[in-house]
Design a protein around this motif. Structure first.
Motif, PDB file in Angstrom:
ATOM      1  N   ARG B  42     -11.736  14.545  32.136  1.00 26.60           N
ATOM      2  CA  ARG B  42     -10.357  15.072  32.219  1.00 26.60           C
ATOM      3  C   ARG B  42      -9.614  14.821  30.907  1.00 26.60           C
ATOM      4  O   ARG B  42      -8.897  15.689  30.409  1.00 26.60           O
ATOM      5  CB  ARG B  42      -9.608  14.441  33.399  1.00 26.60           C
ATOM      6  N   ASN B  43      -9.816  13.649  30.338  1.00 31.78           N
ATOM      7  CA  ASN B  43      -9.175  13.338  29.049  1.00 31.78           C
ATOM      8  C   ASN B  43      -9.679  14.254  27.948  1.00 31.78           C
ATOM      9  O   ASN B  43      -8.923  14.692  27.083  1.00 31.78           O
ATOM     10  CB  ASN B  43      -9.465  11.877  28.654  1.00 31.78           C
ATOM     11  N   THR B  44     -10.981  14.539  27.972  1.00 29.88           N
ATOM     12  CA  THR B  44     -11.551  15.410  26.934  1.00 29.88           C
ATOM     13  C   THR B  44     -10.948  16.805  27.024  1.00 29.88           C
ATOM     14  O   THR B  44     -10.605  17.409  26.007  1.00 29.88           O
ATOM     15  CB  THR B  44     -13.081  15.487  27.078  1.00 29.88           C
ATOM     16  N   VAL B  45     -10.824  17.305  28.263  1.00 28.17           N
ATOM     17  CA  VAL B  45     -10.242  18.641  28.426  1.00 28.17           C
ATOM     18  C   VAL B  45      -8.816  18.651  27.869  1.00 28.17           C
ATOM     19  O   VAL B  45      -8.422  19.568  27.141  1.00 28.17           O
ATOM     20  CB  VAL B  45     -10.263  19.064  29.916  1.00 28.17           C
ATOM     21  N   ARG B  46      -8.050  17.605  28.188  1.00 28.06           N
ATOM     22  CA  ARG B  46      -6.676  17.535  27.676  1.00 28.06           C
ATOM     23  C   ARG B  46      -6.672  17.446  26.155  1.00 28.06           C
ATOM     24  O   ARG B  46      -5.896  18.130  25.485  1.00 28.06           O
ATOM     25  CB  ARG B  46      -5.953  16.316  28.264  1.00 28.06           C
ATOM     26  N   SER B  47      -7.544  16.611  25.596  1.00 29.09           N
ATOM     27  CA  SER B  47      -7.477  16.447  24.141  1.00 29.09           C
ATOM     28  C   SER B  47      -8.046  17.668  23.414  1.00 29.09           C
ATOM     29  O   SER B  47      -7.667  17.934  22.277  1.00 29.09           O
ATOM     30  CB  SER B  47      -8.145  15.149  23.687  1.00 29.09           C
ATOM     31  N   ASN B  48      -8.917  18.445  24.090  1.00 32.58           N
ATOM     32  CA  ASN B  48      -9.403  19.674  23.448  1.00 32.58           C
ATOM     33  C   ASN B  48      -8.282  20.672  23.205  1.00 32.58           C
ATOM     34  O   ASN B  48      -8.281  21.384  22.202  1.00 32.58           O
ATOM     35  CB  ASN B  48     -10.490  20.331  24.302  1.00 32.58           C
ATOM     36  N   VAL B  72       3.683  17.888  24.341  1.00 33.84           N
ATOM     37  CA  VAL B  72       4.083  19.291  24.494  1.00 33.84           C
ATOM     38  C   VAL B  72       2.851  20.202  24.575  1.00 33.84           C
ATOM     39  O   VAL B  72       2.829  21.173  25.355  1.00 33.84           O
ATOM     40  CB  VAL B  72       5.081  19.725  23.387  1.00 33.84           C
ATOM     41  N   THR B  73       1.794  19.894  23.831  1.00 36.36           N
ATOM     42  CA  THR B  73       0.592  20.739  23.907  1.00 36.36           C
ATOM     43  C   THR B  73      -0.170  20.474  25.212  1.00 36.36           C
ATOM     44  O   THR B  73      -0.805  21.377  25.758  1.00 36.36           O
ATOM     45  CB  THR B  73      -0.356  20.525  22.698  1.00 36.36           C
ATOM     46  N   GLY B  74      -0.083  19.229  25.712  1.00 36.19           N
ATOM     47  CA  GLY B  74      -0.690  18.921  27.008  1.00 36.19           C
ATOM     48  C   GLY B  74      -0.027  19.731  28.117  1.00 36.19           C
ATOM     49  O   GLY B  74      -0.702  20.317  28.973  1.00 36.19           O
ATOM     50  N   GLU B  75       1.308  19.769  28.085  1.00 33.16           N
ATOM     51  CA  GLU B  75       2.046  20.565  29.085  1.00 33.16           C
ATOM     52  C   GLU B  75       1.706  22.045  28.930  1.00 33.16           C
ATOM     53  O   GLU B  75       1.520  22.763  29.915  1.00 33.16           O
ATOM     54  CB  GLU B  75       3.559  20.350  28.921  1.00 33.16           C
TER      55      GLU B  75
END
Lengths: 282, 255
Positions: B42-48, B72-75
């Protein structure tokens, strides 16, 4: 249909370097920046422009391999025809020595994780991904290599060991194997299997490329877990595995891969020289 | 036994949704370990998403700082999930998203900075084109000019903003250089962006020049393009503008 292995591969056995955009101009300025380069296919999907122009100039002087990250070979969605058409176009444009993708999935029901997710090692998944690799090879009119990925979990339904799955896919689809030695080491540490068992389970004739990269170690739920960051130097244990692999598989083109916190080109060149020296001493 | 499709559907829901619980029984580890391992993905998907947008928007990253950029990019990633394995267009909606977030606060220029960064990426991805064949143009009779349709370089992009976005970009694009203070009321930009021999180039334009290029890039006849430019710019000199655009290789062909 079956495609001949890339047996007369023009990639030299000397170590190549993963090409990153920040090194493009420096590579063009140097007379001998690497024995060969590997580029991410998707980065050159554009109609033209400077990225494509740079790779065209680099291709004039160096052997090239194209390595895809976005085809989602293991997905149960239909193979993305647009992505495949783009891939076919870059393969035609750059005439690479090798074309590779990952033995993983990254999308389902139209949603993309844009990550290389592990497949369950089942007969169903083996047949499914082999069929998709065969479709891809038919579309490109040539053999592709598939790369084993790092993983941080195992599925309860897996009935095969990872190396049995990789070997089975190569036999079923006729693809070649890109053996990522760092990924084997990461998965072996995370799941408690032996790297030697893995190497012994892979048919020697199928392996046409090695990847070498770095990883990091994190503490998770009281246990250490290796994360395949591709953002660090190759560790000693993976260099040892490389020695073993070269003894088993012979002089296979080797790539130094670095995808995050990309260092100066000289750092990658030093890693490539180290690989060459290890292979020469083997 | 879970079918491959069912496994992938549950796993992807766990990666992209708020509740990963349904995927935990798929994983061959005790539940707390399985949850922790799933969280790695899940973290990898967010950081991608963050990484993909960072490569398109390096100046926004510098301006807002890592912490806010990640948030902001995560949102943004959650609001607009990825629909492609090709990440080139992952952040296409980001300038509008940023402009909407800051439409009435002191950071209202950020959307325009992001718009310039997207336009630069777009220009880099456009095809090359050889320069205009001057001998062919010289052979055109002067009275025939008004019916010509000039073709602009495929990588040419026009940019307009009420803020000094070019200076903001130039001052922040080198992460090793100290950014200079910039007065946001110092005047806006009318720019042509055009990569040339692997170098990015900005060309400041007069209002008439901007209108002329804009009209020509939409396929307007030369006479109509000049009329539109002259209507917006009393000082507009069509011959000088044409000379300049040919020299800059902003115009590459005609028909």
């Amino acid at each position: 249909m079956q495609y001949g292995a890339n047996a007369r591969s023009p990639l030299p056995a000397a170590a190549g370097i993963g090409l990153r955009a920040r090194h493009h101009l420096q590579v063009l300025e140097q007379s001998s920046a690497a024995a060969w380069f590997e580029a991410h296919s998707e980065n050159y999907f554009a109609d033209g422009g400077s990225q494509v122009e740079c790779l065209s100039r680099i291709r004039e002087r160096y052997p090239l391999s194209l390595h895809g990250v976005g085809l989602s070979l293991g997905s149960t969605d239909p193979l993305n025809r647009q992505h495949l058409a783009n891939l076919r176009r870059v393969v035609e444009r750059f005439a690479p020595a090798l074309v590779s993708e990952h033995l993983s999935w990254s999308s389902v029901n139209g949603a993309f994780a844009n990550d290389l997710l592990p497949l369950p090692y089942t007969e169903e998944a083996l047949r499914h991904v082999s069929e998709r690799i065969a479709q891809t090879q038919d579309s490109l009119g040539r053999q592709i290599l598939v790369e084993n990925v790092s993983s941080y979990l195992e599925y309860g339904c897996s009935a095969l060991r990872e190396w049995e799955f990789v070997a089975g896919v190569a036999a079923e689809s006729g693809c070649g194997i890109l053996l990522d030695l760092n990924n084997i080491y990461v998965a072996a540490q995370n799941h408690g299997f032996s790297c030697d068992d893995y190497l012994r389970g892979i048919p020697t004739e199928a392996v046409q490329e090695f990847h070498l990269a770095g990883h990091t170690r994190i503490d998770l739920a009281g246990r250490s877990l290796l994360i395949d960051t591709h953002g660090a130097p190759v560790c000693d244990a993976v260099w040892d595995l490389y020695r073993t692999a070269t003894q088993r598989f012979g002089d296979v083109p080797t790539l130094i891969e670095w995808d995050t916190d990309i260092p100066e080109l000289e750092v990658l060149q030093a890693e490539a020289r180290k690989a060459d020296a290890l292979r020469a001493a083997a | 036994m879970t079918s491959l499709h069912e496994l992938q559907t549950r796993f992807m829901d766990a990666l992209l949704g708020d509740s990963p619980d349904r995927a935990i029984p798929l994983i061959a580890s005790p539940a707390p370990v399985a949850a922790a391992r799933l969280e790695v993905y899940r973290n990898t998907v967010r950081s991608n998403v963050v990484d993909a947008l960072r490569s398109t928007y390096p100046v926004i990253w510098r301006l807002v700082g890592e912490s806010y950029f990640r948030r902001v990019t995560g949102e943004f990633g959650s609001q607009y999930p990825s629909r492609s394995g090709d990440l080139r267009h992952r952040g296409d909606r980001f300038p509008a998203h940023l402009a909407e977030l800051h439409h009435d606060d002191e950071y209202r220029y950020l959307g325009d900075v992001a718009r310039l960064e997207l336009l630069i990426q777009d220009a880099w991805l456009a095809p090359e084109h050889p320069p205009l064949d001057l001998a062919r143009l010289a052979a055109v009779a002067p009275e025939a000019y008004e019916d010509l349709r000039f073709i602009v370089h495929p990588a040419l992009r026009l940019f307009e903003s009420p803020y000094p976005v070019r200076r903001i970009w130039e001052s922040n694009i080198d992460p090793g250089a100290e950014p200079e203070p910039i007065d946001l009321t110092a005047g806006g930009d009318l720019l042509a962006v055009l990569p040339h021999r692997l170098q990015l180039r900005f060309h400041g334009l007069g209002r008439g020049e901007w209108v002329l290029l804009d009209a020509m890039s939409r396929g307007e006849r030369f006479a109509a393009s000049v009329d539109a430019a002259a209507a917006r710019d009393a000082e507009f000199d069509a011959a000088a503008a044409l000379h300049r655009f040919v020299a800059l290789e902003a115009i590459v062909d005609f028909m």
